[in-house]
Motif scaffolding. Structure first.
Motif, mmCIF file in Angstrom:
data_model
loop_
_atom_site.group_PDB
_atom_site.id
_atom_site.type_symbol
_atom_site.label_atom_id
_atom_site.label_comp_id
_atom_site.label_asym_id
_atom_site.label_seq_id
_atom_site.Cartn_x
_atom_site.Cartn_y
_atom_site.Cartn_z
ATOM 1 N N UNK A 88 -1.335 -10.717 -28.894
ATOM 2 C CA UNK A 88 -0.416 -10.567 -27.774
ATOM 3 C C UNK A 88 0.676 -11.625 -27.852
ATOM 4 N N UNK A 89 1.904 -11.201 -27.577
ATOM 5 C CA UNK A 89 3.011 -12.155 -27.619
ATOM 6 C C UNK A 89 4.115 -11.831 -26.619
ATOM 7 N N UNK A 90 4.000 -10.712 -25.908
ATOM 8 C CA UNK A 90 4.990 -10.390 -24.894
ATOM 9 C C UNK A 90 4.820 -11.312 -23.689
ATOM 10 N N UNK A 91 5.882 -11.493 -22.893
ATOM 11 C CA UNK A 91 5.716 -12.235 -21.640
ATOM 12 C C UNK A 91 4.671 -11.565 -20.746
ATOM 13 N N UNK A 92 3.901 -12.383 -20.065
ATOM 14 C CA UNK A 92 2.824 -11.893 -19.203
ATOM 15 C C UNK A 92 3.349 -11.716 -17.777
ATOM 16 N N UNK A 93 3.305 -10.505 -17.222
ATOM 17 C CA UNK A 93 3.705 -10.319 -15.829
ATOM 18 C C UNK A 93 2.716 -11.014 -14.896
ATOM 19 N N UNK A 94 3.244 -11.724 -13.924
ATOM 20 C CA UNK A 94 2.425 -12.458 -12.968
ATOM 21 C C UNK A 94 2.928 -12.128 -11.564
ATOM 22 N N UNK A 95 2.099 -11.444 -10.775
ATOM 23 C CA UNK A 95 2.475 -11.119 -9.397
ATOM 24 C C UNK A 95 2.136 -12.297 -8.502
ATOM 25 N N UNK A 96 3.112 -12.738 -7.696
ATOM 26 C CA UNK A 96 2.933 -13.935 -6.872
ATOM 27 C C UNK A 96 3.322 -13.654 -5.427
ATOM 28 N N UNK A 97 2.644 -14.343 -4.522
ATOM 29 C CA UNK A 97 3.059 -14.308 -3.125
ATOM 30 C C UNK A 97 4.460 -14.914 -3.019
ATOM 31 N N UNK A 98 5.363 -14.318 -2.237
ATOM 32 C CA UNK A 98 6.735 -14.839 -2.179
ATOM 33 C C UNK A 98 6.813 -16.320 -1.824
ATOM 34 N N UNK A 99 6.008 -16.772 -0.861
ATOM 35 C CA UNK A 99 6.064 -18.184 -0.463
ATOM 36 C C UNK A 99 5.539 -19.117 -1.548
ATOM 37 N N UNK A 100 4.755 -18.567 -2.477
ATOM 38 C CA UNK A 100 4.156 -19.398 -3.522
ATOM 39 C C UNK A 100 5.035 -19.501 -4.766
ATOM 40 N N UNK A 101 6.176 -18.842 -4.768
ATOM 41 C CA UNK A 101 6.993 -18.750 -5.978
ATOM 42 C C UNK A 101 7.308 -20.108 -6.614
ATOM 43 N N UNK A 102 7.838 -21.099 -5.894
ATOM 44 C CA UNK A 102 8.170 -22.364 -6.578
ATOM 45 C C UNK A 102 6.952 -23.116 -7.088
ATOM 46 N N UNK A 103 5.852 -23.082 -6.325
ATOM 47 C CA UNK A 103 4.640 -23.787 -6.751
ATOM 48 C C UNK A 103 4.048 -23.132 -7.988
ATOM 49 N N UNK A 104 3.973 -21.796 -7.976
ATOM 50 C CA UNK A 104 3.425 -21.086 -9.130
ATOM 51 C C UNK A 104 4.296 -21.308 -10.356
ATOM 52 N N UNK A 105 5.604 -21.264 -10.187
ATOM 53 C CA UNK A 105 6.505 -21.486 -11.319
ATOM 54 C C UNK A 105 6.257 -22.861 -11.948
ATOM 55 N N UNK A 106 6.049 -23.874 -11.113
ATOM 56 C CA UNK A 106 5.770 -25.222 -11.636
ATOM 57 C C UNK A 106 4.456 -25.252 -12.404
#
Length: 235
Positions: free
Chosen positions: A138-156
């Motif tokens: 596997x080498x494609x980007x992995x889709x990750x579904x996130x809660x909208x409020x969690x976006x900056x924390x998850x990105x970090x």
């Protein structure tokens, strides 16, 4: 993120081959995507010919198509189980000698949370694909579904893991893609993924991630359509 590649004929052969596995009385998980759409249409024709089944769609898209072709629908909480799930993939590991044979990346249609729920609940999960989806790892980007409020924390957190998250933008409107669950999607590039199982476990531990697109140890077989038929990989 849409997935490209593969002729429509190859996709149709794979989808129609999977539909042949459906028996009278089955509850069928109906996946999302262009290849699975061929399976749904084939099942609609079989229903017209008298096959009695109930379908559980994984997305608004698959629900709409199933209704269009006349497949009776139900929900997970209204059945005792799912006999067979048919779904596509963005990438499939095709390496019988390796430890990740049959691992998948899904989520090009942003439906991977519900897809994983239904695919995991099924007695048997069959992937439909064309040869462009096969890879040694596997080498494609992995889709990750996130809660909208969690976006900056998850990105970090994803960056701390060595990933490069990109918020998925909608194609025909301003702003990001919003899933059927009301969440956002990162496409996170990790490069070549040597151990999908370990990465899947790490992603699942991050608060704010609803679901990720690594499907490891779930598929029972992949039906690969080509110009001259269908080949089967069993796991």
């Amino acid at each position: 993120m849409k997935t490209e590649g593969g002729s429509d004929g190859a996709k149709r052969r794979a989808g129609e081959r999977a539909a042949e596995d459906v028996e009278d009385g089955f509850v069928v998980g109906l996946g999302t995507g262009s290849t699975t759409a061929h399976a749904i249409r084939a099942l609609g024709r079989a229903v017209d010919d008298g096959l009695e089944i109930r379908g559980i769609p994984t997305s608004f898209q698959s629900r709409r198509l199933a209704l269009e072709v006349g497949i009776p629908l139900t929900d997970l909480d209204a059945v005792d189980g799912v006999d067979l799930a048919i779904d596509g993939a963005d990438q499939v590991v095709d390496d019988p000698e390796g430890g990740s044979h049959g691992a998948l990346i899904k989520g090009g249609g942003a439906a991977h949370a519900r897809e994983k729920l239904i695919d995991a609940a099924a007695d048997r999960f069959v992937v439909v694909a064309d040869p462009s989806k096969l890879a040694d790892r596997l080498e494609r980007p992995v889709p990750v579904e996130v809660l909208p409020d969690a976006r900056p924390v998850v990105a970090e957190r994803l960056r701390e893991m060595g990933g490069e998250p990109t918020l998925r933008d909608a194609e025909r409107k301003d702003g990001p893609v919003v899933t059927d669950n009301g969440n956002l999607v990162f496409d996170c590039a990790f490069g070549a993924i040597d151990d999908p199982d370990a990465l899947a476990a790490r992603l699942s531990r991050i608060p704010g991630i609803v679901e990720h697109g690594l499907f490891v140890g779930l598929a029972d077989a992949t039906y690969v359509g080509s110009a001259d038929g269908v080949s089967v990989r069993r796991y």
